[in-house]
Motif scaffolding. Structure first.
Motif, PDB file in Angstrom:
ATOM      1  N   HIS A   9     -39.020 -43.319  -0.722  1.00  0.00           N
ATOM      2  CA  HIS A   9     -38.307 -44.600  -0.705  1.00  0.00           C
ATOM      3  C   HIS A   9     -39.118 -45.747  -1.268  1.00  0.00           C
ATOM      4  CE1 HIS A   9     -35.259 -42.559   1.617  1.00  0.00           C
ATOM      5  NE2 HIS A   9     -36.184 -42.154   2.468  1.00  0.00           N
ATOM      6  N   GLY A  10     -40.139 -45.463  -2.026  1.00  0.00           N
ATOM      7  CA  GLY A  10     -40.919 -46.544  -2.604  1.00  0.00           C
ATOM      8  C   GLY A  10     -41.851 -47.168  -1.596  1.00  0.00           C
ATOM      9  N   TYR A  11     -42.314 -48.388  -1.910  1.00  0.00           N
ATOM     10  CA  TYR A  11     -43.335 -49.054  -1.115  1.00  0.00           C
ATOM     11  C   TYR A  11     -42.921 -50.490  -0.845  1.00  0.00           C
ATOM     12  CZ  TYR A  11     -46.247 -45.112  -2.534  1.00  0.00           C
ATOM     13  OH  TYR A  11     -46.746 -43.850  -2.750  1.00  0.00           O
ATOM     14  N   ASP A  12     -43.595 -51.088   0.107  1.00  0.00           N
ATOM     15  CA  ASP A  12     -43.452 -52.528   0.302  1.00  0.00           C
ATOM     16  C   ASP A  12     -44.212 -53.274  -0.790  1.00  0.00           C
ATOM     17  OD1 ASP A  12     -41.961 -52.402   2.778  1.00  0.00           O
ATOM     18  OD2 ASP A  12     -43.833 -51.789   3.750  1.00  0.00           O
ATOM     19  N   VAL A  13     -45.435 -52.810  -1.073  1.00  0.00           N
ATOM     20  CA  VAL A  13     -46.303 -53.479  -2.041  1.00  0.00           C
ATOM     21  C   VAL A  13     -46.933 -52.442  -2.956  1.00  0.00           C
ATOM     22  CG1 VAL A  13     -48.366 -54.917  -2.347  1.00  0.00           C
ATOM     23  CG2 VAL A  13     -46.856 -55.331  -0.398  1.00  0.00           C
ATOM     24  N   VAL A  14     -46.995 -52.748  -4.238  1.00  0.00           N
ATOM     25  CA  VAL A  14     -47.798 -51.962  -5.164  1.00  0.00           C
ATOM     26  C   VAL A  14     -48.865 -52.889  -5.725  1.00  0.00           C
ATOM     27  CG1 VAL A  14     -46.196 -52.345  -7.096  1.00  0.00           C
ATOM     28  CG2 VAL A  14     -47.837 -50.471  -7.200  1.00  0.00           C
ATOM     29  N   ILE A  15     -50.113 -52.443  -5.677  1.00  0.00           N
ATOM     30  CA  ILE A  15     -51.253 -53.241  -6.111  1.00  0.00           C
ATOM     31  C   ILE A  15     -51.859 -52.583  -7.342  1.00  0.00           C
ATOM     32  CG2 ILE A  15     -53.534 -54.127  -5.488  1.00  0.00           C
ATOM     33  CD1 ILE A  15     -52.673 -54.007  -2.557  1.00  0.00           C
ATOM     34  N   SER A  16     -52.035 -53.355  -8.390  1.00  0.00           N
ATOM     35  CA  SER A  16     -52.680 -52.863  -9.606  1.00  0.00           C
ATOM     36  C   SER A  16     -54.135 -53.295  -9.583  1.00  0.00           C
ATOM     37  CB  SER A  16     -51.984 -53.426 -10.851  1.00  0.00           C
ATOM     38  OG  SER A  16     -52.676 -53.038 -12.020  1.00  0.00           O
ATOM     39  N   GLY A  17     -55.040 -52.315  -9.442  1.00  0.00           N
ATOM     40  CA  GLY A  17     -56.466 -52.611  -9.402  1.00  0.00           C
ATOM     41  C   GLY A  17     -57.052 -52.291  -8.047  1.00  0.00           C
ATOM     42  N   ALA A  18     -57.974 -51.312  -7.997  1.00  0.00           N
ATOM     43  CA  ALA A  18     -58.548 -50.874  -6.720  1.00  0.00           C
ATOM     44  C   ALA A  18     -60.041 -51.167  -6.658  1.00  0.00           C
ATOM     45  CB  ALA A  18     -58.295 -49.379  -6.510  1.00  0.00           C
ATOM     46  N   SER A  19     -60.422 -52.378  -7.106  1.00  0.00           N
ATOM     47  CA  SER A  19     -61.788 -52.835  -6.888  1.00  0.00           C
ATOM     48  C   SER A  19     -61.799 -53.712  -5.640  1.00  0.00           C
ATOM     49  CB  SER A  19     -62.312 -53.561  -8.132  1.00  0.00           C
ATOM     50  OG  SER A  19     -62.534 -52.638  -9.180  1.00  0.00           O
ATOM     51  N   LEU A  20     -62.584 -54.770  -5.621  1.00  0.00           N
ATOM     52  CA  LEU A  20     -62.752 -55.534  -4.382  1.00  0.00           C
ATOM     53  C   LEU A  20     -61.448 -56.147  -3.888  1.00  0.00           C
ATOM     54  CD1 LEU A  20     -66.139 -57.434  -4.796  1.00  0.00           C
ATOM     55  CD2 LEU A  20     -65.685 -55.205  -3.781  1.00  0.00           C
ATOM     56  N   ALA A  21     -60.816 -56.967  -4.719  1.00  0.00           N
ATOM     57  CA  ALA A  21     -59.622 -57.680  -4.269  1.00  0.00           C
ATOM     58  C   ALA A  21     -58.498 -56.710  -3.916  1.00  0.00           C
ATOM     59  CB  ALA A  21     -59.162 -58.663  -5.342  1.00  0.00           C
ATOM     60  N   GLY A  22     -58.226 -55.747  -4.802  1.00  0.00           N
ATOM     61  CA  GLY A  22     -57.116 -54.836  -4.570  1.00  0.00           C
ATOM     62  C   GLY A  22     -57.320 -53.943  -3.367  1.00  0.00           C
ATOM     63  N   GLY A 167     -51.176 -58.272  -8.619  1.00  0.00           N
ATOM     64  CA  GLY A 167     -52.135 -58.104  -9.705  1.00  0.00           C
ATOM     65  C   GLY A 167     -53.539 -58.362  -9.191  1.00  0.00           C
ATOM     66  N   ALA A 168     -54.328 -57.289  -9.099  1.00  0.00           N
ATOM     67  CA  ALA A 168     -55.744 -57.390  -8.747  1.00  0.00           C
ATOM     68  C   ALA A 168     -56.542 -56.760  -9.880  1.00  0.00           C
ATOM     69  CB  ALA A 168     -56.013 -56.683  -7.422  1.00  0.00           C
ATOM     70  N   ASP A 169     -56.074 -56.997 -11.087  1.00  0.00           N
ATOM     71  CA  ASP A 169     -56.554 -56.276 -12.267  1.00  0.00           C
ATOM     72  C   ASP A 169     -57.380 -57.151 -13.208  1.00  0.00           C
ATOM     73  OD1 ASP A 169     -54.207 -57.686 -12.706  1.00  0.00           O
ATOM     74  OD2 ASP A 169     -53.275 -56.174 -13.977  1.00  0.00           O
ATOM     75  N   GLY A 170     -58.097 -58.125 -12.655  1.00  0.00           N
ATOM     76  CA  GLY A 170     -59.106 -58.833 -13.412  1.00  0.00           C
ATOM     77  C   GLY A 170     -58.610 -59.978 -14.253  1.00  0.00           C
ATOM     78  N   ARG A 171     -59.565 -60.609 -14.955  1.00  0.00           N
ATOM     79  CA  ARG A 171     -59.247 -61.842 -15.686  1.00  0.00           C
ATOM     80  C   ARG A 171     -58.262 -61.596 -16.828  1.00  0.00           C
ATOM     81  NH1 ARG A 171     -64.239 -63.682 -19.619  1.00  0.00           N
ATOM     82  NH2 ARG A 171     -64.529 -61.708 -20.715  1.00  0.00           N
ATOM     83  N   GLY A 293     -57.969 -62.371  -6.688  1.00  0.00           N
ATOM     84  CA  GLY A 293     -59.221 -62.144  -7.400  1.00  0.00           C
ATOM     85  C   GLY A 293     -59.231 -62.818  -8.751  1.00  0.00           C
ATOM     86  N   ASP A 294     -59.897 -62.184  -9.722  1.00  0.00           N
ATOM     87  CA  ASP A 294     -60.014 -62.760 -11.058  1.00  0.00           C
ATOM     88  C   ASP A 294     -58.684 -62.870 -11.775  1.00  0.00           C
ATOM     89  OD1 ASP A 294     -62.713 -63.085 -10.793  1.00  0.00           O
ATOM     90  OD2 ASP A 294     -63.293 -61.480 -12.175  1.00  0.00           O
ATOM     91  N   ALA A 295     -57.687 -62.123 -11.357  1.00  0.00           N
ATOM     92  CA  ALA A 295     -56.372 -62.237 -11.985  1.00  0.00           C
ATOM     93  C   ALA A 295     -55.773 -63.621 -11.753  1.00  0.00           C
ATOM     94  CB  ALA A 295     -55.427 -61.162 -11.446  1.00  0.00           C
ATOM     95  N   ALA A 296     -56.093 -64.219 -10.615  1.00  0.00           N
ATOM     96  CA  ALA A 296     -55.596 -65.557 -10.312  1.00  0.00           C
ATOM     97  C   ALA A 296     -56.550 -66.636 -10.771  1.00  0.00           C
ATOM     98  CB  ALA A 296     -55.348 -65.694  -8.806  1.00  0.00           C
ATOM     99  N   LEU A 297     -57.851 -66.390 -10.593  1.00  0.00           N
ATOM    100  CA  LEU A 297     -58.841 -67.410 -10.934  1.00  0.00           C
ATOM    101  C   LEU A 297     -60.154 -66.727 -11.269  1.00  0.00           C
ATOM    102  CD1 LEU A 297     -59.420 -70.769  -9.141  1.00  0.00           C
ATOM    103  CD2 LEU A 297     -61.353 -69.283  -9.622  1.00  0.00           C
ATOM    104  N   THR A 298     -60.642 -66.964 -12.483  1.00  0.00           N
ATOM    105  CA  THR A 298     -61.932 -66.435 -12.904  1.00  0.00           C
ATOM    106  C   THR A 298     -62.922 -67.578 -12.963  1.00  0.00           C
ATOM    107  OG1 THR A 298     -60.806 -64.772 -14.258  1.00  0.00           O
ATOM    108  CG2 THR A 298     -63.146 -65.121 -14.678  1.00  0.00           C
ATOM    109  N   GLY A 299     -63.942 -67.528 -12.125  1.00  0.00           N
ATOM    110  CA  GLY A 299     -64.920 -68.596 -12.070  1.00  0.00           C
ATOM    111  C   GLY A 299     -66.052 -68.394 -13.052  1.00  0.00           C
ATOM    112  N   ASP A 300     -66.994 -69.324 -13.023  1.00  0.00           N
ATOM    113  CA  ASP A 300     -68.178 -69.242 -13.854  1.00  0.00           C
ATOM    114  C   ASP A 300     -69.174 -68.303 -13.182  1.00  0.00           C
ATOM    115  OD1 ASP A 300     -70.534 -69.690 -15.300  1.00  0.00           O
ATOM    116  OD2 ASP A 300     -70.045 -71.787 -15.655  1.00  0.00           O
ATOM    117  N   PRO A 301     -69.660 -67.268 -13.889  1.00  0.00           N
ATOM    118  CA  PRO A 301     -70.561 -66.315 -13.235  1.00  0.00           C
ATOM    119  C   PRO A 301     -71.857 -66.932 -12.723  1.00  0.00           C
ATOM    120  CG  PRO A 301     -70.507 -65.956 -15.619  1.00  0.00           C
ATOM    121  CD  PRO A 301     -69.400 -66.907 -15.291  1.00  0.00           C
ATOM    122  N   LEU A 302     -72.252 -68.093 -13.240  1.00  0.00           N
ATOM    123  CA  LEU A 302     -73.533 -68.641 -12.795  1.00  0.00           C
ATOM    124  C   LEU A 302     -73.498 -69.002 -11.315  1.00  0.00           C
ATOM    125  CD1 LEU A 302     -73.864 -72.002 -12.348  1.00  0.00           C
ATOM    126  CD2 LEU A 302     -73.419 -71.988 -14.794  1.00  0.00           C
TER     127      LEU A 302
END
Length: 435
Positions: A9-22, A167-171, A293-302
């Motif tokens: 029956h499918g899922y409530d949520v599907v998350i793309s990206g299984a690193s930290l945020a996902g 979307g947890a799939d990066g910048r 995560g970075d999909a929403a906001l990518t900061g300065d690495p410094l």
């Protein structure tokens, strides 16, 4: 461990990206009763992000604690990320107030350790199906909202329906691109290169950051006796690095004040980096879509804030949408989910927009402005101001709290006292010439 695919029956949520945020979002949602498909385009469960500061700021400690990862991270040898910062006014060395609580901390831990750990944790969480080798190739849409994804898998193309796509799939987020989410890019006036060294002692065993105004560098101790060194010069230095990357990198590090003794250490990785790392800010929601995560906001690495914000945004999303999905909210159906996404977007904007604004301005690789000179110089001269700066650098207080009238007045008083002391003649007994 990869869970079996659910074809019912499918899922409530599907998350793309299984690193930290996902992975964090999957765990936190599933614990709240939400059924999650966690998609990862790479098939290797031990895959990890290579280009990273490998540091989790203290603001994300509560998320690690809720995930139950703190004992495992410490057992793996992660280093609590206490630090000292070089400025032209001297070193800023935050210390706990006498008799007071210790300073808040996060961890320095390499992604080769952290990513497989949190991904495995997600795969073992009841309610999460971890689907490796699944790359999102499009979104399913009905009546103007997203209702699932199309994915390329080792077995071929498949569709996975869900009430929410995350979307947890990066910048360079494919989910954001397919959903048409608007965003803004801020050009970065610096470039960055990283390398890992073993057997590299640092003063006090602490992380070091060099504010060279406008060039930057840092050295962060990590688990297994490995130290990550990064140099982040202004782009005027780029031609020299392109001509001789290794020579320029090593020369830059050797010239740092209290430079780490890299010549007596073992370099265990190549020098890697990027010459173009713009900061991205996107609207974190669309109908049926949430970005973390970075999909929403990518900061300065410094600033080393990306990992911390990835974990925090995962927690904010889970807290916002889970009640509407599990019937624990007065708002149900698509309308309730949309209202939850509005709340998530509001929280994301309130917590991160000010930080990103300041980071984007500093990324122009300009010299310190007057307010920065005031705060950095005072922090090098006063322990209370140094603790205040530590809270801001750890992203535990907002820019507005960092620059309150009281804080600015305190810094001004510290510097005025310093100037008066410097202008005063030495006591007579110290100025007499001995026979």
């Amino acid at each position: 461990m990869t869970q079996p695919e659910n074809t019912g029956h499918g899922y409530d949520v599907v998350i793309s990206g299984a690193s930290l945020a996902g992975s964090a979002a999957a765990i936190l949602l599933a614990r709240r009763g939400v059924r999650v498909a966690l998609l990862e385009r790479r098939s290797d469960p031990d895959a990890y992000k290579v280009l990273c500061t490998h540091s989790i700021t203290a603001n994300a400690y509560p998320v690690l604690d809720e995930l139950g990862l703190v004992p495992a991270i410490e057992k793996a040898g992660a280093v609590r990320n206490e630090a000292r910062w070089y400025t032209r006014w001297g070193w800023i060395e935050p210390k706990a107030a006498p008799g007071g609580p210790g300073l808040p901390y996060g961890y320095n831990v390499r992604r080769s350790t952290l990513d497989p750990m949190i991904r495995s944790h997600a795969g073992r969480t009841p309610g999460v199906d971890l689907l490796l080798g699944h790359r999102v190739t499009g979104l399913l849409r009905e009546a103007g909202r997203t209702v699932g994804v199309r994915a390329s898998t080792p077995q071929g193309e498949r569709e996975i329906r869900a009430r929410l796509v995350v979307g947890a799939d990066g910048r360079d987020s494919a989910v954001a691109k397919y959903a048409g989410v608007p965003g803004r890019a801020y050009q970065n006036g610096r470039f960055g290169y990283f390398a890992h060294f073993r057997g590299l002692p640092l003063h006090g065993g602490l992380g070091h950051t060099w504010f060279l105004d406008p060039d930057m560098a840092y050295a962060f101790p990590n688990e297994d006796g490995v130290t990550v060194i990064a140099v982040l010069p202004g782009k005027k230095r780029l031609p020299a690095f392109r001509e001789d990357l290794e020579g320029s990198f090593l020369a830059f590090v050797r010239a740092l004040p209290e430079a780490p003794p890299i010549d007596s250490a073992e370099r265990i990785t190549k020098i890697i980096g990027t010459v173009d790392h713009p900061l991205h800010s996107r609207r974190p929601t669309a109908p049926g879509v949430g970005l973390i995560g970075d999909a929403a906001l990518t900061g300065d690495p410094l600033w080393g804030v990306g990992c911390g914000w990835a974990l925090e945004s995962a927690q904010w999303l889970a807290e916002a949408v889970a009640p509407a999905m599990t019937g624990r909210s007065d708002l149900v159906g698509p309308g309730g989910l949309d209202a939850s996404l509005v709340e998530y977007a509001r929280r994301h904007r309130r917590r991160l927009r000010g930080h990103q604004y300041l980071a984007a301005d500093f990324a122009r690789a300009r010299p310190f402005n007057p307010l920065e000179r005031l705060m950095f110089s005072a922090a090098a001269r006063d322990e209370e101001v140094a603790r205040h700066m530590h809270l801001f650098g750890s992203r535990l207080i907002s820019p507005l709290r960092f620059l309150t009238p009281v804080a600015v007045a305190k810094a001004s008083a510290v510097n005025l006292k310093h100037r008066r002391a410097a202008a005063s003649p030495p006591p007579a007994h110290l100025s007499r010439t001995e026979p």
